[in-house]
Each structure stands twice: as C-alpha cells, then as structure tokens.
Scaffold this motif. Structure first.
Motif, mmCIF file in Angstrom:
data_model
loop_
_atom_site.group_PDB
_atom_site.id
_atom_site.type_symbol
_atom_site.label_atom_id
_atom_site.label_comp_id
_atom_site.label_asym_id
_atom_site.label_seq_id
_atom_site.Cartn_x
_atom_site.Cartn_y
_atom_site.Cartn_z
ATOM 1 N N UNK A 1 0.936 -1.155 0.102
ATOM 2 C CA UNK A 1 -0.006 -0.012 -0.032
ATOM 3 C C UNK A 1 0.777 1.252 0.095
ATOM 4 N N UNK A 2 2.028 1.389 0.568
ATOM 5 C CA UNK A 2 2.985 2.329 0.735
ATOM 6 C C UNK A 2 3.533 2.693 -0.682
ATOM 7 N N UNK A 3 3.678 1.634 -1.640
ATOM 8 C CA UNK A 3 4.346 1.776 -2.793
ATOM 9 C C UNK A 3 3.161 2.330 -3.629
ATOM 10 N N UNK A 4 2.044 1.957 -3.515
ATOM 11 C CA UNK A 4 0.849 2.342 -4.373
ATOM 12 C C UNK A 4 0.515 3.605 -4.167
ATOM 13 N N UNK A 5 0.748 4.276 -2.655
ATOM 14 C CA UNK A 5 0.354 5.567 -2.309
ATOM 15 C C UNK A 5 1.453 6.469 -2.690
ATOM 16 N N UNK B 1 2.876 6.194 -5.544
ATOM 17 C CA UNK B 1 2.767 6.480 -6.983
ATOM 18 C C UNK B 1 1.606 7.214 -7.240
ATOM 19 N N UNK B 2 0.399 6.976 -6.555
ATOM 20 C CA UNK B 2 -0.923 7.787 -6.970
ATOM 21 C C UNK B 2 -1.436 8.548 -5.965
ATOM 22 N N UNK B 3 -0.718 8.490 -4.907
ATOM 23 C CA UNK B 3 -0.994 9.519 -3.712
ATOM 24 C C UNK B 3 -1.787 8.718 -2.575
ATOM 25 N N UNK B 4 -1.849 9.137 -1.320
ATOM 26 C CA UNK B 4 -2.590 8.664 -0.375
ATOM 27 C C UNK B 4 -4.044 8.727 -0.620
ATOM 28 N N UNK B 5 -4.553 9.756 -1.338
ATOM 29 C CA UNK B 5 -5.945 9.958 -1.499
ATOM 30 C C UNK B 5 -6.341 8.985 -2.155
ATOM 31 N N UNK B 6 -6.230 8.536 -3.209
ATOM 32 C CA UNK B 6 -6.582 7.507 -4.192
ATOM 33 C C UNK B 6 -6.473 6.361 -3.573
ATOM 34 N N UNK B 7 -5.467 5.901 -2.681
ATOM 35 C CA UNK B 7 -5.483 4.599 -1.846
ATOM 36 C C UNK B 7 -6.485 4.761 -0.848
ATOM 37 N N UNK B 8 -6.838 5.583 -0.349
ATOM 38 C CA UNK B 8 -7.848 5.764 0.863
ATOM 39 C C UNK B 8 -9.171 5.395 0.181
ATOM 40 N N UNK B 9 -9.474 6.114 -1.069
ATOM 41 C CA UNK B 9 -10.710 5.852 -1.596
ATOM 42 C C UNK B 9 -10.964 4.403 -2.144
ATOM 43 N N UNK B 10 -9.841 3.833 -2.679
ATOM 44 C CA UNK B 10 -9.845 2.319 -2.693
ATOM 45 C C UNK B 10 -10.129 1.559 -1.609
ATOM 46 N N UNK B 11 -9.744 1.769 -0.562
ATOM 47 C CA UNK B 11 -9.984 1.128 0.787
ATOM 48 C C UNK B 11 -11.311 1.265 1.039
#
Length: 691
Positions: free
Chosen positions: A212-216, A218-228
């Motif tokens: 998740x850190x690597x994904x964030x 790349x696309x930013x913590x906001x997009x990762x939070x939306x996916x979660x």
C-alpha cells in the motif's frame, strides 16, 4: 430435456476438478489474479526510451559477461514463485499472472534497457541503501527508482514530477527540497533520496503495509484511501486492487518484477553494461556566482562529467551569492579548485554570467542619493500627500524612484529628497562683510611672535563655550566671568554660513517641524469628535476640516484622517539657537581677548594662521609650550533652573513625557520630582519637570 441435462453435467464436470485443484494447492486471490485491462504504465515506456538516448555515451557492453546468448529463457511458474519467495526481503513479493507479464516484459522486449540501468545501479544503489538504512527501511525499496525514473536524475514527467524519485514540487518542498529557476534539489541524488526515505517512512506509519505504501507513493494517499473505502475497509493491496486507478494497478507488479530481474538477470542471459562514472569525488562550498563551464575550461574537466556529478543545477549556474551551495568535483581536481578559486570565479565571468547588477535606463536622470531622505508608504497614502509633507513635487518623487504611474503599495520605500553624494560636502559661501570681519580680527590676533594654536588639542572647547553662552543668554542667565577667563582658548576650523545659507537652514528646519504623521481612526460606538481630538491631542475643528465633516457627530465605522503634529522635532528645533553674524563676531572677540591674555603670561612661539577661502573657514594653529599647570579657582555654580510643569493628557506615559524634554530627562527623574510611587497617571494631573 436430455440436452439440457447433458450441458449441465458437462459444466459441472469441468468446474468441480478445477475447484478441487485450487483447494488442493491452497492458491489465494493474489496468486490467481488477472487483469485483461492492464496496460504498461506510460512512464515506464518513456523512461526506458529516454534512458537509451541519454546513457548510450556513458555505457558500454561488459567484457565479463558469462552468457553467450542474447535470447530470453522462459521458466515455469513454479520457478518464478520459488525465486521470489527465496529473496531476502522484508516486503512481500508474491507471484501471479500480472507479475509474470511484467517479468516477461523486462526479460523480453526491454532486456536492452535492463542492461543499461543494471550498469547504472552500481553508482546509485549505494546512495539509496545508505539513506534507507539510516531510517531503518527495507533495502529492497532501492528498486523503486527503476520504475519511477529508470535511474535518470534529470528526467521529468508530463505532470511535472522530477528526479530519481519523481517528486512533485509541493511534495518536495514538504521534505525541504529547494526548487527554483537555477537549482532543483529533486534532481540531487543525495538530497532527493533522503527526502524519499522520510516520505516512505511517513506513508508506512499511515498504512502499515509496504504494498500500500508503494501504491500511495505512485498515485497519492488520497486514491489509496478511496480504494480502501470502496472495498469495504480492506487493507490488503491485492484485495483493493480492482478499485485502484488503472495506471496504479500495474505499479506494484512492476516493482516485484524489477526486484526479480535485478537479482536473476543472468538466468535470462542479460549482461549488465559498464557505466563510466567518477568513483572518487570531493565537495566544494561555493559562495559566489559560478558557471560550470568556467570550472570545466579552467580545470580541463569534461562539462558532461560536471553535469553528471551536479544534476541539481538546471542551467549550469551555481547561485553562490544567494547562499552557499555544494559543488561536486572529481577528487583529483578539487585541490586545484581551492588553490585557483579566485581565478576560476573571475575566468570569463562576463561571458558566462551575463546578469548585470546595475543598469541605468536610457534617458533616466534620477539623482537620488543613498543618503537622501526615505519614506515608507502607509495604507491610504498617495503621491500628492507624500510630496506635500516633504516639500517636493510628485514629478520629483516619480523621477527619483523611477515610477511610471501614481500607484503605490503599502510598505514601499520612496526617496523623498535628492540627497547629496556621500563623498561631497555642501559648499557654503560667506558674505563679504563677514569675510572682512574675520580677516581683520585674524590679522590682529596673529603675528610672528604670537603662539599658534593646535586644532587637534581640545579644538571643540571654544565652540562648546560659545553654545553654552548662547543657551545662558536664551534663558536670561549671565555667563560666569571666571569660567570665561580661565578657559583655554582654542580656535577650530569654523564654517561660517552667510545670511542666505542661514535663511535656507531656517526654512529647512521649519519644514521639518511641519512634518506630520497621518493616521486613520475608525469611529466606534459612542465616540464624539471631542473625545477623538483629546485622544490624539488635536483640535476638533481640525478634524472637521481634514475630513470635511458637515456634522459634529461622526458616523459609526467612519474612517477619519488624523494628522499628528511632530512635537518632538519642534521641541528640538526650539532648543537649538541659530548662528548669526553677530554671534560669530562675539565668538571672534572672545577668542581674541582670551589669546591675548594667555600671550601675556607665557613665552611666545612661532605663529601660523590662514583664512581658507575655498572652504570658507578660519583656521588658527598653535603649538602649546610645556608649562606647569596652575591651580585655577573653581567656577561659581550657576543658579538652579526652575522646574516647569506639564499637564497630563489622555494617552500620556512617563516615558513619552520625558522624551518630549530631550534625552537628559528620564521617566525616573519625573517620578522622583513628583514623589510618584507608580507610573500610573491621570488626565489633567500637573507634573513638575526637573531642569
């Protein structure tokens, strides 16, 4: 009916064995996931293409390659699974068809690119590992810049991400990376790697999962939070995989594939290229403007090598005069730079550093000097009001400050007088009667047998006595004759102004006294003009006049212009006596009498005197003979000066009142003279001011 049963049996017969096989091998979703919509991230394609162009001149095929083939070798899935699982990593490196597709991409059509950044890794990986170890992070994160930038420190994305770790400007500045026109520390391997390590550590503190850190990243913590959130609160990367942006879905699989190919490249017949770089470097602190071309030509170093060692300087300019910057040089050239530092800074400086420090516009005849009066623009000021306060015109202010319009900004510093150059003195002319008077008195008091007066020996005593007498006359006290008689006569160089110059000085003093400070007062509920006038020590009629009020009752919220009088300047101007021709005549007569008295008591020495017409001054020099000092009677005490009184107004303080009477009066003196136990005052209170 029979046909439907046959079809149903056929479908069940195919699903049950498949289900049993999956159950038997206990495969998870992360091992079986596929993505038909998966595309190769655009940045990877572009970075590798740019890599081939930029590095071809610095890389060459390795002579130690053990493989004789240049074709890929395909392995079964079990081999890839075991190889990834056996890597000594903290991060979870799983295998699935998406990861396999990226492995095939690296070992297949991009194998030539892999050879290039394998060679580059010998230079950059030690830098990455040192920073990651400093912050106690997994060392396998060093493969991340391969996906981000293909190990190219100067590359920039379409969105503006720059450097090895592809920082955006905002994120870079959050982690103390300097970005301006000449310097971009996102391109500095050392500074950007340290910032990236801190950023990754902060992200891990949020998610606690490296995928998740690597994904964030790349696309930013906001997009990762939306996916979660869309996945129902799942925190496993492969569970939220379908909810991530399309370009980010392939980011973690690409990272896993990069980690694989960097460790097992030889199993796929990939030979790393050899990167030609400077193995030993030293850092130099630069505190002046410097162009890399100056260093390259003077020290005979390749400009491309300097750019490789210093990629943060975008225009090849080190702005050392702004602050100290570090310059990386090959160790063999660093000592020579220190020895020839000044010569290198001066070498072709006008050619490579074309910025000029001072430029006078064509036709601009500004004469404002550095010692001219300055004014800081306040809110509500305009050129006409400022010009009126300082006795000049708006055209002059615009000329002295190079203004093209009448618009001003609060806080702007304006020159409000032409001033005079610092190395020039204002010439003063002496009227003819004054010259004749000085020449006559000087000729009478100087002769061949008269002692000369050294102007370096307490030359200010005569003028001090003169001003003391002028002050005594102003207050009606007689000077002490004993003190006048026994004082040592010293005649310094006296600049004598004529009547025109004195009149000009009086006018200038009058203009200084008339200067006022303009403020604005916002009327509050219940306030009257009388209260406002009392607050600022002005007349209510003046407030009405300044603001053109038709009514004696101001409106609540109305802004009133208040011109505060410069009381302190007026007081100082009143205390200083003016120097007239009659006063100068009296000084000359007193000095003449004192010199004659001294000459009668002591042996005479050679005398030299002159009237300097160029500077309009009188100079008399004296060599004082060595004589024994005589006891002189103490001068009589002057009569005590009567104290004055002051009526306390609204807003007064002891310190403010003391300031109105000069620097010799302090708040403690006033407090002691009035037997005050505290510094609190009441309006209308009478205070005795000691003299």
């Amino acid at each position: 009916m029979l046909k439907k049963l046959f079809i149903a049996g056929f479908i069940l017969g195919g699903i049950v064995p498949l289900f049993g096989q999956v159950h038997k091998n206990e495969l998870s979703i992360k091992e079986t996931i596929t993505d038909r919509e998966l595309t190769i991230p655009e940045e990877i394609e572009r970075n590798f293409d740019q890599l081939l162009v930029d590095w071809k001149k610095d890389l060459s095929p390795s002579l130690n390659c053990t493989s004789n083939f240049d074709t890929d070798v395909a392995y079964p899935d079990s081999v890839y699974i075991n190889r990834l699982y056996s890597l000594p990593t903290e991060m979870e490196l799983v295998y699935n068809p998406v990861v396999r597709s990226y492995i095939d991409m690296y070992t297949g059509r991009m194998r030539r690119s892999v050879e290039y950044f394998l060679g580059k890794s010998d230079y950059y990986f030690p830098i990455f590992e040192q920073a990651l170890d400093k912050y106690n992070l997994p060392l396998e994160l060093k493969y991340l810049p391969i996906i981000e930038s293909a190990l190219n420190p100067t590359i920039a994305s379409r969105m503006g991400a720059t450097g090895l770790w592809q920082f955006m400007i905002g994120t870079g500045k959050m982690y103390d990376l300097e970005v301006n026109t000449l310097v971009d520390e996102r391109r500095d391997p050392l500074r950007s790697t340290d910032a990236a390590a801190r950023y990754l550590k902060d992200l891990y503190g949020i998610y606690g999962d490296w995928n998740l850190v690597i994904a964030a990243y790349n696309c930013g913590p906001g997009n990762v939070n939306k996916a979660i959130k869309r996945s129902g609160g799942q925190t496993d990367y492969w569970t939220i995989y379908p909810y991530l942006p399309k370009e980010t879905r392939g980011y973690v699989p690409a990272f896993i594939a990069a980690a694989y190919v960097m460790n097992y490249y030889s199993a796929h017949n990939i030979c790393p290229f050899e990167y030609k770089y400077t193995h030993s470097t030293d850092t130099i602190l630069v505190d002046k403007q410097l162009h890399l071309q100056q260093v390259a030509e003077y020290l005979n170093v390749s400009l491309d090598e300097l750019r490789t060692l210093n990629p943060q300087y975008k225009k090849d300019i080190v702005p050392g005069e702004f602050k100290g910057y570090v310059l990386n040089l090959p160790s063999i050239n660093a000592p020579e730079f220190e020895v020839q530092r000044d010569s290198i800074f001066a070498y072709k400086a006008t050619e490579f550093l074309s910025h000029r420090k001072v430029v006078n516009p064509n036709g601009y005849m500004a004469i404002a000097a550095t010692n001219g009066a300055k004014y800081k623009v306040r809110r509500g000021d305009n050129l006409a009001a400022i010009a009126g306060k300082h006795g000049v015109t708006t055209a002059q202010i615009k000329q002295w400050n190079g203004l093209k319009s009448n618009r001003l900004k609060a806080g702007q510093i304006l020159a409000v007088s032409a001033g005079m150059p610092a190395n020039k003195e204002i010439p003063q002319e002496i009227s003819q009667p004054t010259q004749d008077l000085l020449a006559e008195n000087t000729s009478q008091t100087t002769s061949e047998n008269q002692p000369s007066i050294d102007n370096n020996d307490s030359s200010s005593n005569s003028l001090s006595d003169y001003f003391a007498k002028m002050q005594e006359r102003a207050i009606g006290a007689d000077p002490d004759p004993a003190s006048t008689k026994e004082s040592e006569p010293h005649l310094p160089v006296v600049n004598v102004p004529d009547s025109d110059t004195s009149e000009l000085a009086d006018n200038t003093r009058g203009r200084d006294i008339q200067r006022v400070q303009t403020i604005y007062h916002k009327v509050r509920i219940g306030e009257t003009l009388t209260q406002i006038a009392s607050k600022y020590n002005v007349d209510r009629e003046d407030i009405s006049s300044w603001n053109k009020l038709k009514s004696s009752v101001p409106k609540v919220g109305q802004r009133l212009v208040i011109h505060l009088p410069a009381q302190k300047e007026a007081l100082v101007a009143e205390e200083l006596p003016s120097i007239s021709e009659e006063s100068i005549e009296q000084v000359v007569a007193d000095v003449k009498t004192s010199v004659q008295d001294k000459a009668a008591d002591r042996p005479l020495a050679s005398t030299s005197s002159m009237v300097t017409s160029s500077s309009k001054s009188v100079t008399v020099k004296k060599e004082e003979p060595k004589v024994e000092k005589k006891n002189t009677p103490k001068p009589a005490k002057e009569p005590a000066k009567q104290p004055s009184t002051y009526t306390v107004k609204k807003g007064d303080t002891l310190g403010g009142i003391a300031g109105k009477y000069g620097s010799k009066i302090t708040a403690k003196d006033i407090q002691k003279a009035n037997n005050l136990t505290s510094d609190k005052l009441s309006i209308g209170q009478k205070l005795r001011i000691p003299r």
